[in-house]
Enzyme design. Structure first.
Site, short mmCIF file in Angstrom:
data_model
loop_
_atom_site.label_atom_id
_atom_site.label_comp_id
_atom_site.label_asym_id
_atom_site.label_seq_id
_atom_site.Cartn_x
_atom_site.Cartn_y
_atom_site.Cartn_z
CB THR A 188 26.67 20.74 11.83
OG1 THR A 188 27.24 21.81 12.59
CG2 THR A 188 27.48 19.50 12.00
CE LYS A 223 16.14 17.98 29.56
NZ LYS A 223 16.57 18.88 28.46
CD1 TRP A 225 14.29 13.83 31.04
CD2 TRP A 225 15.31 12.34 29.71
NE1 TRP A 225 15.64 13.94 31.25
CE2 TRP A 225 16.30 13.04 30.45
CE3 TRP A 225 15.72 11.36 28.81
CZ2 TRP A 225 17.66 12.79 30.31
CZ3 TRP A 225 17.08 11.11 28.67
CH2 TRP A 225 18.03 11.82 29.42
#
Lengths: 556, 556
Positions: B190, B453, B458
């Protein structure tokens, strides 16, 4: 080195959760008998509900089975035609870890008793239209602990446990047991023409893999937007796996229960806007006649959305494929057998070939190339590969993750059909004799036992039969091996005359065949019969014919 | 009870044998640099051959690797763009039992050295266009025993082992070793924005299952008749598995090697009559501009056969989908990541929804529903399921047979991303924050670490960014969390102005956003920058931005 991929077994609960979560509003429609008319014929009525309702009821069934003491690995039999309750059984039984045993309702009662005993079925879900068989059947089936009357007619039978009532008290959620992907999920017995039926046991893994491959664009091309009517019975090779495949992709499913005549099917296909359907050639012959009749009468069916009629079970003659093209519908050959779940090959054309070209028809009349994960091979008597020239005949071997590696509790049958080649690979011997052409397209020539062995060479009965059935005076033709003093075996044509026709002479018939076949293929003699005996699934019963003509004298 | 199905492991040799037997004449076309012009820019040339030749050469490569001492489980790295030799490596390496490790050529040299060492690569197949990196790289990679110069330019490099020469002496047949379907077949790291890259190891099984699901009609709908151009790099998540999927179904493959500009792609798509292509949004932005330019100039490209442009990697804004529809081409969202092979979900529309309706666009801008065998879940901080209302945000969990269960030799990374739920099931935590709507369509809202946040609620940065980039004065917009004395975090907009535009005020911008978002979502402040830092795969590098603005003072 192992991969880092997670362990995720391929199991049927995945399909059920998928259909319930993503396709809850897609429909399941069943044409079922709603009563009988004065002539005693069933009157059709429609039942419709959604996959959401199906899933909830399948889970109720799973809870009812569990409450009845069904344990992992137990066999639960169905004796039923195509309808929504049978679909619930397709899911409700295997998600408990039990094994869905679909019994072929067309078998002889003794064979039915044999397979129920051989499978040791514990519970039997049976359509009320077959309930009259129970008094004769049950005394011979001591393993059956419980009988549940399932459908398709809505009425319950007094004094017998009714399916809808039985499941109604159960919760619509179900806690799945731990399942291994190699656990048994389904069971079918082959309708063999010799010996006892043999049991094939599908796994959760094989069911999911078969579904994935069946839905591929070059196979059945099944998707959310489709509506499929599987005419092929759910009691025969899982209706070619279509109930699972369609649910997996979210396609609408339509069932015809006891209605398989051309008019019922044409009406249902049109009304429900079906895009795909699947069945054996005799079904399509009936549908074609009805479509032609309706067209001639000026009242055509609107089948404009029907993209594909899958044909399998036995080979459709090229003439049938052409006749359907002429009414704007397209037959599509797929090949398989109980032992292959069944999908093995599809006659999808390569992109350079036109559907309605000569080359196209030639290839569409073949059984095609394997779907992904299936491998085929054609071998001679010494198990050497036969050339892929479209001519050389060989025995068809097949392998893949949904091909059987033997039969349930039948070591002898298993041994007889599993072939180990010199490269160490093991294959299932289909019993079919085939050619494979340069592009890899397989064409079934005959059953191995029906081949005519003339002087060490092979003659395919199927090709001769298809050609003879193109003769204007001939309704049906079977070609069998008759004993011959010099060549060992020679072809004998067994014919059924069309009504009102005169019997053509041997010379006439062979002149008709000449040019299509090598001269030494042409039958040595012809006999006429009233009808040709058939198996329970409609195929010619060659064994009976061979018995009948075993003393037939051919000239030397 | 076990099934009677045969043991047939799902391995890559099956795909290679299939493509060689059934599709030997289908083409593989590679646009490769044939030289350089006076400005030093590569001049394109075409290489064409067939799958038959590809398979023969892949087997030569397998023999060369085996002769070089490569053993089962050994890692063989490729450092290459998209072209036919890389395709040979996709098959030639894993069929020996070795592991194809595709190295991301866009990583920083230190990361490249890190992953080669971490994977313990033994052989490196490298494109000659990257060979200049070798002197700096090899001293840090002691595991590399052999370097082979692969392509895409035809010339060899003096003094270095040339791929074509190396494999030329080898036989074109290969004896496959025994392979288990869970054996490692491929490996990708990744391109994480934090910490070291993490290795995901694909198995033969996961590769075949992923190919089957990818080809389904409601996924990429890949078939024999298709021609696909994967623009997505073969060095990044196996070009979304397309080289395997296309070979399995017999689709023609077209590669663009170093050419990814709009004009090169449009010309190649038209010339090779491509029906499908796949890439990230930035590629499609370039293609769209070129198509619009050509249309305006009265010299349009003939892309009439191009049915589908698959878009993934990051979300395509709805505006891009609409703009492509206006030129007669259709973008199609797929979602996945290195850890999911990558295909997880597809935004195929349900049958009742029109492609170009408002509802259609709304759903096409989402990432869609899972393909068969993949399951997704959206959970809150306590790992409870979040409602499927299209609004409630949750952490996206995924599981399935081609989803990673951890990282190669990285127990800490594995633990951090594997989540066990109270029902006993284990899932991979994607790090994405999503909504799922009533129909099950998933929509990526943000990376979990990029969420803002604010007072326990959110705020999704991605939605705000997409909306801001619709403002006529704004070229690029990133929204990050800035520390706030009262709400803990509040959104800060980081903007790049379009050339020639004046800076809009905060009031202007928030007035532009009002109505689209709840009032408390609107950014507290905006700052302007010359450019937004990006990752190697073109995504905003939010971490760098947060570092840059960590002392930014928002009013309380």
């Amino acid at each position: 080195m192992l991969s880092t991929m997670m362990h995720f077994p391929l199991t049927i609960p995945h399909i059920l959760e998928r259909v319930q979560r993503y396709f809850p509003d897609r429909e399941v429609v069943s044409l079922i008998p709603a009563g009988v008319n004065e002539a005693g014929q069933p009157i059709p009525g429609k039942h419709r509900y959604t996959y959401g309702q199906m899933a909830a009821r399948a889970k109720q069934l799973a809870n009812a089975l569990t409450a009845a003491g069904v344990q992992k690995g137990d066999r639960v039999a169905t004796f039923a035609v195509n309808h929504f309750r049978h679909l619930e059984a397709y899911f409700g039984i295997p998600i408990t870890g039990a094994v869905l045993h679909t019994v072929n309702v067309r078998l002889h009662p003794e064979q039915i008793a044999y397979i129920i005993n051989h499978a040791q079925d514990k519970i039997l879900l049976i359509d009320n239209v077959f309930a009259r068989m129970l008094p004769a059947l049950l005394p011979h089936c001591p393993s059956i602990e419980k009988v549940v009357i399932m459908g398709p007619t809505p009425q319950a039978i007094p004094g017998m446990l009714d399916y809808d009532q039985w499941i109604s008290a159960q919760p619509t959620t179900f806690d799945y047991p731990a399942l291994d992907e190699n656990d048994a999920a389904g069971m079918c017995y082959t309708s063999g023409t010799t010996g006892h039926p043999k049991g094939v046991v599908y796994s959760h893994r094989s069911t999911l893999l078969h579904s994935l491959a069946s839905a591929l664009p070059d196979a059945l091309n099944l998707k959310m937007a489709d509506t499929i009517l599987p005419v092929v019975p759910m009691f025969h090779v899982n209706a070619w796996g279509l109930p699972y495949t369609a649910a997996m992709v979210g396609a609408k499913q339509v069932f015809a229960s006891v209605f398989s005549d051309g008019a019922s099917l044409a009406k249902l296909l049109a009304e429900e806007k079906c895009t795909r359907t699947a069945g054996v050639p005799t079904i399509w012959m009936g549908l074609l006649q009805e479509i032609q009749r309706a067209n001639a009468a000026g009242t055509p069916y609107d089948l404009s959305l029907l993209e594909m009629l899958v044909v399998g079970g036995s080979a459709a003659p090229e003439g049938l494929i052409r006749a359907f093209d002429q009414v704007g519908l397209h037959l599509f050959h797929a090949w398989g057998m109980t032992e292959t779940h069944p999908l093995g090959t599809c006659a999808t054309l390569p992109p350079e070939m036109e559907l309605e070209s000569e080359e196209g028809y030639h290839h569409r009349a073949k059984q095609g190339i394997p779907v992904p994960l299936v491998e085929i091979r054609s071998v001679d008597g010494d198990l050497n590969d036969v050339p892929h020239d479209g001519k050389s005949m060989g025995a068809l071997l097949v392998r893949g993750p949904w091909v059987t590696g033997g039969y349930h509790n039948n070591p002898e049958g298993s041994r007889a059909t599993q072939v180990k080649l010199s490269d160490g690979t093991t294959w299932f011997d289909t019993g079919d004799i085939v050619t494979i052409d340069e592009k890899g397209y397989m064409s079934i020539q005959d059953r191995a036992k029906d081949l005519i062995k003339s002087g060490g060479e092979w003659i395919s009965s199927v090709d001769l039969e298809n050609a003879l059935m193109g003769h204007p005076a001939i309704a049906e033709a079977a070609v069998i091996a008759a004993p011959h003093p010099k060549w060992e075996e020679r072809p004998l044509g067994v014919l059924v005359l069309k009504a009102g026709q005169e019997q053509p002479s041997k010379e006439d018939l062979n002149a008709f065949l000449e040019g299509k076949f090598a001269k030494w293929w042409l039958p040595d003699a012809y006999v006429y019969v009233e009808q040709i005996p058939r198996t329970t699934v409609g195929k010619f019963l060659k064994r009976a014919l061979r018995d009948q003509f075993k003393d037939f004298k051919l000239e030397g």
